[in-house]
Design a protein around this motif. Structure first.
Motif, short mmCIF file in Angstrom:
data_model
loop_
_atom_site.label_atom_id
_atom_site.label_comp_id
_atom_site.label_asym_id
_atom_site.label_seq_id
_atom_site.Cartn_x
_atom_site.Cartn_y
_atom_site.Cartn_z
N UNK A 89 0.81 -1.23 0.00
CA UNK A 89 0.00 0.00 0.00
C UNK A 89 0.84 1.28 0.00
N UNK A 90 2.17 1.16 0.19
CA UNK A 90 2.98 2.37 0.33
C UNK A 90 4.27 2.35 -0.48
N UNK A 91 4.43 1.37 -1.35
CA UNK A 91 5.59 1.36 -2.25
C UNK A 91 5.32 2.26 -3.46
N UNK A 92 6.35 2.52 -4.24
CA UNK A 92 6.15 3.25 -5.49
C UNK A 92 5.23 2.46 -6.42
N UNK A 93 5.41 1.16 -6.42
CA UNK A 93 4.55 0.29 -7.23
C UNK A 93 3.08 0.46 -6.85
N UNK A 94 2.81 0.60 -5.54
CA UNK A 94 1.44 0.78 -5.06
C UNK A 94 0.87 2.11 -5.56
N UNK A 95 1.67 3.17 -5.51
CA UNK A 95 1.20 4.47 -5.98
C UNK A 95 0.90 4.43 -7.48
N UNK A 96 1.78 3.80 -8.24
CA UNK A 96 1.55 3.67 -9.69
C UNK A 96 0.24 2.93 -9.95
N UNK A 97 0.00 1.87 -9.19
CA UNK A 97 -1.23 1.10 -9.34
C UNK A 97 -2.46 1.96 -9.03
N UNK A 111 4.97 5.60 -14.78
CA UNK A 111 6.09 5.51 -13.85
C UNK A 111 6.05 6.68 -12.88
N UNK A 112 6.92 6.64 -11.90
CA UNK A 112 6.93 7.67 -10.87
C UNK A 112 7.21 9.06 -11.42
N UNK A 113 8.07 9.15 -12.43
CA UNK A 113 8.41 10.44 -13.02
C UNK A 113 7.17 11.12 -13.62
N UNK A 114 6.35 10.33 -14.32
CA UNK A 114 5.13 10.88 -14.92
C UNK A 114 4.16 11.33 -13.83
N UNK A 115 4.05 10.53 -12.78
CA UNK A 115 3.16 10.89 -11.68
C UNK A 115 3.57 12.21 -11.06
N UNK A 120 3.12 18.10 -9.94
CA UNK A 120 3.62 19.47 -9.99
C UNK A 120 2.74 20.38 -10.83
N UNK A 121 2.02 19.78 -11.77
CA UNK A 121 1.11 20.55 -12.62
C UNK A 121 -0.29 20.68 -12.01
N UNK A 122 -0.43 20.16 -10.78
CA UNK A 122 -1.69 20.34 -10.05
C UNK A 122 -2.81 19.40 -10.43
N UNK A 123 -2.49 18.24 -10.99
CA UNK A 123 -3.51 17.26 -11.36
C UNK A 123 -4.24 16.79 -10.10
N UNK A 124 -5.52 17.12 -10.01
CA UNK A 124 -6.29 16.85 -8.79
C UNK A 124 -6.39 15.36 -8.48
N UNK A 125 -6.62 14.53 -9.50
CA UNK A 125 -6.74 13.09 -9.28
C UNK A 125 -5.44 12.52 -8.73
N UNK A 126 -4.32 12.93 -9.30
CA UNK A 126 -3.02 12.44 -8.85
C UNK A 126 -2.73 12.90 -7.44
N UNK A 127 -3.03 14.15 -7.13
CA UNK A 127 -2.76 14.67 -5.79
C UNK A 127 -3.59 13.95 -4.73
N UNK A 128 -4.82 13.56 -5.08
CA UNK A 128 -5.65 12.79 -4.15
C UNK A 128 -5.01 11.44 -3.86
N UNK A 129 -4.52 10.78 -4.91
CA UNK A 129 -3.89 9.47 -4.73
C UNK A 129 -2.58 9.58 -3.96
N UNK A 130 -1.83 10.64 -4.20
CA UNK A 130 -0.58 10.84 -3.45
C UNK A 130 -0.86 11.06 -1.97
N UNK A 131 -1.92 11.82 -1.67
CA UNK A 131 -2.26 12.05 -0.26
C UNK A 131 -2.63 10.75 0.44
N UNK A 132 -3.39 9.88 -0.27
CA UNK A 132 -3.73 8.58 0.32
C UNK A 132 -2.49 7.72 0.49
#
Length: 219
Positions: A89-97, A111-115, A120-132
């Motif tokens: 639930x907390x690896x880079x692989x988990x975040x990509x998933x 990959x992590x670079x794209x995420x 950094x561009x403020x993608x709301x969906x990505x920021x929600x997943x990063x917070x989780x």
């Protein structure tokens, strides 16, 4: 690797190449490297976490690794958290998933670079997943703080190269999650040696093994 378990690597290499050899776990080696020449120099109590395909852990206390009774201590990736195993639930692989599922794209196309570019561009969906994802990571880190009370926590892995993004968020989340400020004493730092940490730590381990052998021979 067939028949890998139980193979006496040190003995095999020394026999084949007639050279002295020392063997150490990769995350243990990275922890030694960061303690010797990296982000945890001159610290006596160091918890090192490497976050990638899984999550690896190592703990250094008074210049000595905590190995456990049968050398399996600090396999933190298997630690059971509220949402599953730590590394699930907390690896880079988990975040990509997580991000791939939200955006309905294939995991292997991400990959992590794209995420991080999306973040950094403020993608709301990505920021929600990063917070989780941060919440999951912090749950594991807090449990380890309760157990080890480290002086410094070193975070390594590709995503953790984005220190300016993650450090303030992680520090804030760790402080909020800890039950009392009395536990909030660890300095949070990020790996300084990059992919070289393991090699540098392996050298440190090898040199120490040689010195220890000299001492034993002298005695």
């Amino acid at each position: 690797i067939p028949k890998y378990t139980g193979t006496e690597i040190k003995a095999e290499l020394e026999h084949r190449f007639n050279l002295p050899c020392a063997v150490e776990n990769d995350v243990n080696a990275a922890c030694l490297g960061e303690s010797w020449l990296g982000g945890a120099r001159e610290r006596g109590s160091v918890l090192c976490l490497t976050i990638g395909t899984g999550i690896g852990g190592a703990m250094l206390l008074n210049d000595g690794l905590i190995n456990g009774y049968s050398f399996t201590a600090c396999e933190v990736g298997y630690m059971q958290l509220s949402k599953g195993k730590f590394q699930d639930v907390a690896s880079t692989k988990a975040l990509i998933k997580q991000v791939a599922s939200r955006k309905n794209i294939e995991e292997n196309a991400l990959n992590g670079r794209q995420i991080m570019e999306w973040a950094y561009n403020g993608d709301a969906d990505v920021l929600i997943e990063i917070e989780q994802w941060i919440e999951n990571l912090v749950e594991g880190v807090v449990n380890l703080i309760y157990i080890f009370n480290p002086e410094v926590i070193v975070l390594g892995g590709g995503l953790m190269e984005e220190e300016s993004f993650f450090k303030p968020r992680l520090k804030k989340a760790i402080s909020a999650k800890l039950i009392s400020p009395m536990f909030d004493t660890a300095d949070l730092t990020f790996a300084k040696l990059g992919n070289e940490a393991g090699m540098i730590g392996a050298l440190y381990h090898f040199l120490n093994q040689k010195e220890a052998k000299k001492d034993d021979d002298f005695k």
